[in-house]
Design a protein around this motif. Structure first.
Motif, PDB file in Angstrom:
ATOM      1  N   ARG A   3      -4.357  -3.933  -9.825  1.00 23.43           N
ATOM      2  CA  ARG A   3      -3.098  -4.317  -9.184  1.00 23.43           C
ATOM      3  C   ARG A   3      -1.963  -4.241 -10.195  1.00 23.43           C
ATOM      4  O   ARG A   3      -2.081  -4.720 -11.320  1.00 23.43           O
ATOM      5  N   GLU A   4      -0.850  -3.620  -9.787  1.00 29.32           N
ATOM      6  CA  GLU A   4       0.327  -3.480 -10.643  1.00 29.32           C
ATOM      7  C   GLU A   4       1.549  -3.968  -9.875  1.00 29.32           C
ATOM      8  O   GLU A   4       1.753  -3.620  -8.712  1.00 29.32           O
ATOM      9  N   LYS A   5       2.372  -4.797 -10.546  1.00 26.11           N
ATOM     10  CA  LYS A   5       3.600  -5.288  -9.917  1.00 26.11           C
ATOM     11  C   LYS A   5       4.800  -4.654 -10.605  1.00 26.11           C
ATOM     12  O   LYS A   5       4.937  -4.716 -11.827  1.00 26.11           O
ATOM     13  N   ILE A   6       5.665  -4.021  -9.822  1.00 31.75           N
ATOM     14  CA  ILE A   6       6.878  -3.384 -10.330  1.00 31.75           C
ATOM     15  C   ILE A   6       8.040  -3.908  -9.505  1.00 31.75           C
ATOM     16  O   ILE A   6       8.247  -3.475  -8.369  1.00 31.75           O
ATOM     17  N   GLY A   7       8.790  -4.840 -10.044  1.00 31.70           N
ATOM     18  CA  GLY A   7       9.864  -5.459  -9.275  1.00 31.70           C
ATOM     19  C   GLY A   7       9.327  -6.111  -8.025  1.00 31.70           C
ATOM     20  O   GLY A   7       8.409  -6.944  -8.086  1.00 31.70           O
ATOM     21  N   ASP A   8       9.862  -5.728  -6.856  1.00 31.38           N
ATOM     22  CA  ASP A   8       9.390  -6.252  -5.578  1.00 31.38           C
ATOM     23  C   ASP A   8       8.281  -5.401  -4.968  1.00 31.38           C
ATOM     24  O   ASP A   8       7.948  -5.570  -3.792  1.00 31.38           O
ATOM     25  N   ALA A   9       7.720  -4.487  -5.747  1.00 33.49           N
ATOM     26  CA  ALA A   9       6.634  -3.630  -5.267  1.00 33.49           C
ATOM     27  C   ALA A   9       5.310  -4.066  -5.885  1.00 33.49           C
ATOM     28  O   ALA A   9       5.220  -4.330  -7.085  1.00 33.49           O
ATOM     29  N   GLY A 208       3.836   8.016  -3.909  1.00 33.39           N
ATOM     30  CA  GLY A 208       4.723   6.852  -3.865  1.00 33.39           C
ATOM     31  C   GLY A 208       6.056   7.057  -3.178  1.00 33.39           C
ATOM     32  O   GLY A 208       6.957   6.234  -3.358  1.00 33.39           O
ATOM     33  N   THR A 209       6.206   8.095  -2.345  1.00 32.63           N
ATOM     34  CA  THR A 209       7.516   8.370  -1.753  1.00 32.63           C
ATOM     35  C   THR A 209       7.981   7.258  -0.827  1.00 32.63           C
ATOM     36  O   THR A 209       9.169   6.898  -0.822  1.00 32.63           O
ATOM     37  N   THR A 210       7.074   6.684  -0.042  1.00 34.58           N
ATOM     38  CA  THR A 210       7.462   5.562   0.817  1.00 34.58           C
ATOM     39  C   THR A 210       7.951   4.395  -0.027  1.00 34.58           C
ATOM     40  O   THR A 210       8.946   3.740   0.310  1.00 34.58           O
ATOM     41  N   ARG A 237       7.303   6.860 -10.407  1.00 32.48           N
ATOM     42  CA  ARG A 237       8.418   7.162  -9.509  1.00 32.48           C
ATOM     43  C   ARG A 237       9.063   5.889  -8.951  1.00 32.48           C
ATOM     44  O   ARG A 237      10.284   5.807  -8.810  1.00 32.48           O
ATOM     45  N   ILE A 238       8.252   4.898  -8.623  1.00 36.73           N
ATOM     46  CA  ILE A 238       8.803   3.646  -8.083  1.00 36.73           C
ATOM     47  C   ILE A 238       9.541   2.877  -9.173  1.00 36.73           C
ATOM     48  O   ILE A 238      10.599   2.284  -8.932  1.00 36.73           O
ATOM     49  N   GLU A 239       9.025   2.894 -10.395  1.00 39.38           N
ATOM     50  CA  GLU A 239       9.722   2.262 -11.515  1.00 39.38           C
ATOM     51  C   GLU A 239      11.071   2.935 -11.739  1.00 39.38           C
ATOM     52  O   GLU A 239      12.088   2.265 -11.957  1.00 39.38           O
TER      53      GLU A 239
END
Length: 264
Positions: A3-9, A208-210, A237-239
């Motif tokens: 599990r990885e948390k990136i901001g609100d993701a 990760g486009t969504t 990409r989300i970061e």
């Protein structure tokens, strides 16, 4: 499961069904996902081909992209498996939450079936016209993919969202990192069905486009990807999308500060 948390993701690396079953019930505002189609032909021999062979033209510049798994089920296997994950996603969604899933023309009939088999209320089909689709002599051009969508039970009218189109036109990204990668602009249009600040769920996030679209529009995001390669791509990409949004928001936030709070 990692599990990885990136901001609100929150991003999970592992099996989608396992991840869905671990989520709190009624904790998600919208399901928006592009699952494996298990398409590419009428016979099992066609479906078990490498995804580059199934979904890319022989002269495509994307033939060096990483192959992805989960796309070689026969029709009965695909149907039953899809009903399972659709039902698990329904349990995680709040009452009235929209559920959007992509498919192609071959799997359109079974996709409308498994949406309902998972307990969702089927509400329609939204075409995505791919402007760069290649025509064929003597045949209709297979220029569209489709979003089969429904809701978790009755769906109240959401006045804050407004009216959404029922047809979209975008060119697939030229410099993609996933064979079936969708345009960010298209996924942003899908994300707009989720209320501001809501949680978007994508159990098959691929590159990760969504998640990128959700972050750009200020939604929270939960995603899952089985492939370590594409999980890393999605995280990157989300970061980057989160950092870009922070850079965009910072000047606006500074302008809104009272005069005595502004920094010199």
């Amino acid at each position: 499961m990692f599990r990885e948390k990136i901001g609100d993701a929150i991003l999970y690396r592992g099996d989608a069904l396992e991840m869905l079953q671990s989520l709190d019930a009624q904790s998600v505002d919208a399901l928006i996902t592009d699952p494996p189609y298990s398409s590419g032909g009428a016979f099992r021999g066609d479906r078990v081909m490498d995804t580059r062979s199934k979904y890319l033209q022989s002269d495509s510049g994307n033939l060096a992209l990483e192959n992805f798994g989960g796309d070689n089920r026969d029709q009965r296997n695909f149907h039953f498996w899809s009903c399972l994950w659709a039902a698990a996603a329904l349990r995680a969604c709040k009452p009235g939450a929209p559920g959007l899933l992509f498919t192609d023309w071959r799997q359109l009939p079974v996709s409308t079936d498994y949406l309902q088999g998972g307990g969702w209320v089927w509400r329609g089909v939204v075409p995505w016209f791919k402007r760069s689709a290649r025509p064929q002599l003597g045949r209709f051009t297979a220029a569209c993919e489709y979003v089969v969508w429904g809701s978790a039970g009755p769906m109240p009218l959401e006045r804050g969202i407004g009216v959404l189109p029922g047809f979209y036109q975008y060119t697939p990204p030229a410099n993609r990192e996933h064979i079936t990668q969708k345009p960010v602009e298209l996924m942003a249009d899908m994300v707009r069905i989720c209320s501001a600040g809501g949680v978007v769920l994508d159990p098959f996030m691929g590159s990760g486009t969504t998640g990128v679209a959700a972050v750009q529009l200020g939604r929270r995001f939960i995603g899952c990807e089985q492939s370590p390669h594409f999980f890393d791509v999605a995280c990157r990409r989300i970061e980057a999308a989160l950092q870009s949004r922070r850079m965009f928001d910072a000047p606006a936030a500074a302008r809104s500060l009272p005069l005595d709070m502004e920094t010199p």
